[in-house]
Motif scaffolding. Sequence first.
Motif, PDB file in Angstrom:
ATOM      1  N   ILE A  24     -12.532  22.261 -68.743  1.00 16.14           N
ATOM      2  CA  ILE A  24     -13.098  23.220 -67.794  1.00 16.14           C
ATOM      3  C   ILE A  24     -14.613  23.311 -67.957  1.00 16.14           C
ATOM      4  CG2 ILE A  24     -13.276  25.686 -67.230  1.00 16.14           C
ATOM      5  CD1 ILE A  24     -10.620  24.780 -66.306  1.00 16.14           C
ATOM      6  N   ALA A  52     -11.719  20.599 -64.478  1.00 10.45           N
ATOM      7  CA  ALA A  52     -11.914  21.452 -63.305  1.00 10.45           C
ATOM      8  C   ALA A  52     -13.302  22.070 -63.411  1.00 10.45           C
ATOM      9  CB  ALA A  52     -10.854  22.537 -63.266  1.00 10.45           C
ATOM     10  N   VAL A  65     -14.464  33.618 -66.762  1.00 11.27           N
ATOM     11  CA  VAL A  65     -13.565  32.484 -66.499  1.00 11.27           C
ATOM     12  C   VAL A  65     -13.371  31.694 -67.799  1.00 11.27           C
ATOM     13  CG1 VAL A  65     -13.391  30.241 -65.337  1.00 11.27           C
ATOM     14  CG2 VAL A  65     -13.989  32.275 -64.018  1.00 11.27           C
ATOM     15  N   GLY A  68     -10.813  33.189 -69.922  1.00 13.30           N
ATOM     16  CA  GLY A  68      -9.461  32.906 -69.434  1.00 13.30           C
ATOM     17  C   GLY A  68      -9.021  31.483 -69.735  1.00 13.30           C
ATOM     18  N   THR A  69      -9.922  30.520 -69.525  1.00 13.63           N
ATOM     19  CA  THR A  69      -9.541  29.116 -69.723  1.00 13.63           C
ATOM     20  C   THR A  69      -9.341  28.815 -71.208  1.00 13.63           C
ATOM     21  OG1 THR A  69     -11.866  28.444 -69.753  1.00 13.63           O
ATOM     22  CG2 THR A  69     -10.736  28.303 -67.646  1.00 13.63           C
ATOM     23  N   VAL A  72      -6.001  30.039 -72.678  1.00  8.77           N
ATOM     24  CA  VAL A  72      -4.788  29.237 -72.480  1.00  8.77           C
ATOM     25  C   VAL A  72      -4.879  27.894 -73.205  1.00  8.77           C
ATOM     26  CG1 VAL A  72      -4.093  30.323 -70.315  1.00  8.77           C
ATOM     27  CG2 VAL A  72      -5.533  28.278 -70.235  1.00  8.77           C
ATOM     28  N   ALA A  74      -7.596  25.576 -73.046  1.00 11.61           N
ATOM     29  CA  ALA A  74      -8.366  24.519 -72.379  1.00 11.61           C
ATOM     30  C   ALA A  74      -9.755  24.431 -73.012  1.00 11.61           C
ATOM     31  CB  ALA A  74      -8.486  24.802 -70.885  1.00 11.61           C
TER      32      ALA A  74
ATOM     33  N   SER B  83      -8.581  33.997 -62.755  1.00  8.81           N
ATOM     34  CA  SER B  83      -8.891  32.709 -62.118  1.00  8.81           C
ATOM     35  C   SER B  83      -9.103  31.632 -63.179  1.00  8.81           C
ATOM     36  CB  SER B  83     -10.108  32.826 -61.194  1.00  8.81           C
ATOM     37  OG  SER B  83     -11.318  32.881 -61.922  1.00  8.81           O
ATOM     38  N   GLY B  84      -9.657  32.041 -64.331  1.00 12.30           N
ATOM     39  CA  GLY B  84      -9.830  31.103 -65.443  1.00 12.30           C
ATOM     40  C   GLY B  84      -8.484  30.667 -66.004  1.00 12.30           C
ATOM     41  N   ILE B  85      -7.589  31.623 -66.173  1.00 14.19           N
ATOM     42  CA  ILE B  85      -6.245  31.291 -66.679  1.00 14.19           C
ATOM     43  C   ILE B  85      -5.583  30.289 -65.734  1.00 14.19           C
ATOM     44  CG2 ILE B  85      -3.921  32.237 -67.046  1.00 14.19           C
ATOM     45  CD1 ILE B  85      -5.284  34.813 -68.039  1.00 14.19           C
ATOM     46  N   ALA B  87      -7.025  28.236 -63.529  1.00 14.14           N
ATOM     47  CA  ALA B  87      -7.702  26.933 -63.564  1.00 14.14           C
ATOM     48  C   ALA B  87      -7.352  26.185 -64.850  1.00 14.14           C
ATOM     49  CB  ALA B  87      -9.216  27.133 -63.458  1.00 14.14           C
ATOM     50  N   GLY B  88      -7.285  26.924 -65.958  1.00 14.92           N
ATOM     51  CA  GLY B  88      -6.946  26.319 -67.249  1.00 14.92           C
ATOM     52  C   GLY B  88      -5.544  25.742 -67.246  1.00 14.92           C
ATOM     53  N   LEU B  89      -4.589  26.531 -66.757  1.00 18.65           N
ATOM     54  CA  LEU B  89      -3.195  26.053 -66.719  1.00 18.65           C
ATOM     55  C   LEU B  89      -3.059  24.824 -65.826  1.00 18.65           C
ATOM     56  CD1 LEU B  89      -1.245  29.457 -66.422  1.00 18.65           C
ATOM     57  CD2 LEU B  89      -1.403  27.977 -68.444  1.00 18.65           C
ATOM     58  N   ILE B  91      -5.270  22.522 -64.980  1.00 18.12           N
ATOM     59  CA  ILE B  91      -5.850  21.284 -65.508  1.00 18.12           C
ATOM     60  C   ILE B  91      -5.046  20.784 -66.707  1.00 18.12           C
ATOM     61  CG2 ILE B  91      -7.630  22.376 -66.989  1.00 18.12           C
ATOM     62  CD1 ILE B  91      -8.281  19.238 -64.938  1.00 18.12           C
ATOM     63  N   HIS B 130      -7.961  30.344 -55.951  1.00 13.29           N
ATOM     64  CA  HIS B 130      -7.036  30.184 -57.081  1.00 13.29           C
ATOM     65  C   HIS B 130      -5.628  30.630 -56.698  1.00 13.29           C
ATOM     66  CE1 HIS B 130     -10.268  29.361 -59.959  1.00 13.29           C
ATOM     67  NE2 HIS B 130     -10.978  30.232 -59.262  1.00 13.29           N
TER      68      HIS B 130
END
Lengths: 391, 309
Positions: A24, A52, A65, A68-69, A72, A74, B83-85, B87-89, B91, B130
């Motif tokens: 990300i 992404a 963001v 959040g990424t 999970v 990433a 939205s990050g969660i 996008a992360g999931l 990808i 998203h």
Amino acid sequence: MEQRLGLEASIAIAEVVCRCDVDIVAAYPITPQTHVVEHLSELVADGELDAAFVPVESEHSAMSVCCGTAAVGARTFTSTAAQGLALMHEILFIASALRLPIVMAVANRSLSGPISIWNDHSDVMTERDVGWVQIFAENAQEAADLTIWSFRLAEDRRVSLPVMVNFDGFILTHTIEPMLMPDKEMVQAFLPPWEPLLKLDVDEPISMGPVGIPDIYTETKQVQQHLLTQAYGPIVETLNEFAQHFKRTYKPIETYRSDDAEVLLCTMGALSETAMEVVDRRRKQGQKVGLVRIRLWRPFPFEDLYRAVGNVPVLGVMDRAISFGGPVGPVASEIKAAFYHREQRPKIVEFIAGLGGRDVPLSDFGRMFDSLYTTGETGKIPAPTIIGLRE
Amino acid sequence: MEGMNVFAARLFPKDNRFVSGHRACQGCAEVLAVRLIHQILGRNTMVASATGCMEIISSSYPDTAWSIPWIHVAFENAAAVASGIEAGLQILMKKGRMPKRKINVVGMAGDGGTADIGIQALSGALERGHDMIYICYDNEAYMNTGVQRSSSTPYGASTTTSPAGKISIGQQTWKKNVTMIAAAHNIPYVATASPSYPFDLAEKVRKAAKVKGPAYLHVYSACPTGWRLDPKLAITIGRLAVQTGAFPLYEIENGKLKISVKTPKLRPLQDYTKPQGRFRHLDDATIAEIEKRLFEEYQKLERREGLIF
């Protein structure tokens, strides 16, 4: 394999981020960071980087963001500068408290007002206490190398903290320099895929970011302080591994011709290279001057500083920001505090230079060294001086 | 209870992902909405919560009411974190680093975290498209900090920062229409809902989860503490809100508006305002003024019904 290329530090960073196989990139454009995110967008658009690109509506959301990424699992990169970093301020504390290994390149720039897009360190100095590992690059090679290393350190389970790579706006972001660009295999041999210890996972649900009532808040802060200071060990260890792998050595504090120095000047960032030139010239004239270059700003490497400064009687500190109404130079105040309890401590002379893109030519460094010698001779420490101020 | 359909608990999935033991006030209809919504969404769901009542009452360390992955970062950024969660999931699934499956990603916030401080992050997330559900739990003021007004507080309501006084009727601005702001992003699904209409709420949650792309739910959340309402009336008041036009239920699916609970003749607004301390100071003239406005708003909805916009 490494290839010798001429690249801007911005492009060099984007290229290594691509080789780090990030998942990300969430970013908002701001001068002088733009080339980093533009190039990353291109790499994603061309399919060279399987990630992404999240084109957020603000830096506040960029860092949100990223939380959040990273939560999970990433691998996450962002970049910003100045007002953008200030807008992220609130979330920077939370990213480190959540122990999310986000890597962010900060293209250091002055803060408004008046609005100024040019280089100094007022943006990062304001974010000193956010609980991130913070490191400074002096040129494009270092900016790229330290970005690769940042992922490795951030994702080290002993650390699991976000890392900020500082590289000076325009001086580095927009300047093409010769450098060695490692290929993907070489980078990935150094940087294995990230396996988070904890993440948001529907099969093993956890709650992240709960309320910290007074019964536990103090303990969480103690843990954070412990973690960031204890990160020093893994930092040195991973920098050594980086050196073995890439044959380029980085240390928390670096010196330049400091061993027999009569006076030392402490610098941070790209202007250290100009200072080195001045040191060489003064040495030719018979003046034993040297440099102490702070690379690792957080956690602050106290012991390395003491070793680097040694018994030198006069130490100048060049700050690129002002702590208004306070101790003037944020780096100088830190160094003074570091030496306060030491039996052996130098006279510390404060200089403020290069604010908002003001050039710091060789002659200004010459003035700083002259002032250090005067301090040594008279024993009088001058008041903090703004170098290059127009009268 | 007047006009209340039979609530058949067995029609809701038993799998409860928001469990008891939390610290919500007695009669909190917001926490009821949270529970019902997560009974529908089930275990394959991740939640990004804004700071606010629901975050405070559900997550006081070391306790948690959430048995699904849940994260709280800050106040204004629930939409961005969600939205990050997402996008992360996406990808990680694309790169084969986690198994492909449908995971509902939910961003949730109160009306302050949505209509005021979080509207920029919300607009950004909706615009970027998203695949997530954003839920605004609207209790019409900053209840967590002690009933301060928000832009979602209705006209005439007395709050601690829009107090009714000798020369003020209380809140002097009309409730911001965030649902229509969300709809203006041309997202596939937008709806208002209420725990007082649990089956309508459940249907809307199912639709929101099903659509590809962003869905926005604006959920009426009666707050007995902040509204100075008898806690036992929390469900009744939600039905009165619909019947008086104070909170009409509708959905906009792919741009097409449908009123969910048709109210050909709106009830007198007094029925809604009387039980609530926040409106008790209002005189008949002001009530009539609000009634007129709500009637016009409802007519506007009726005119838009079935049209694509």
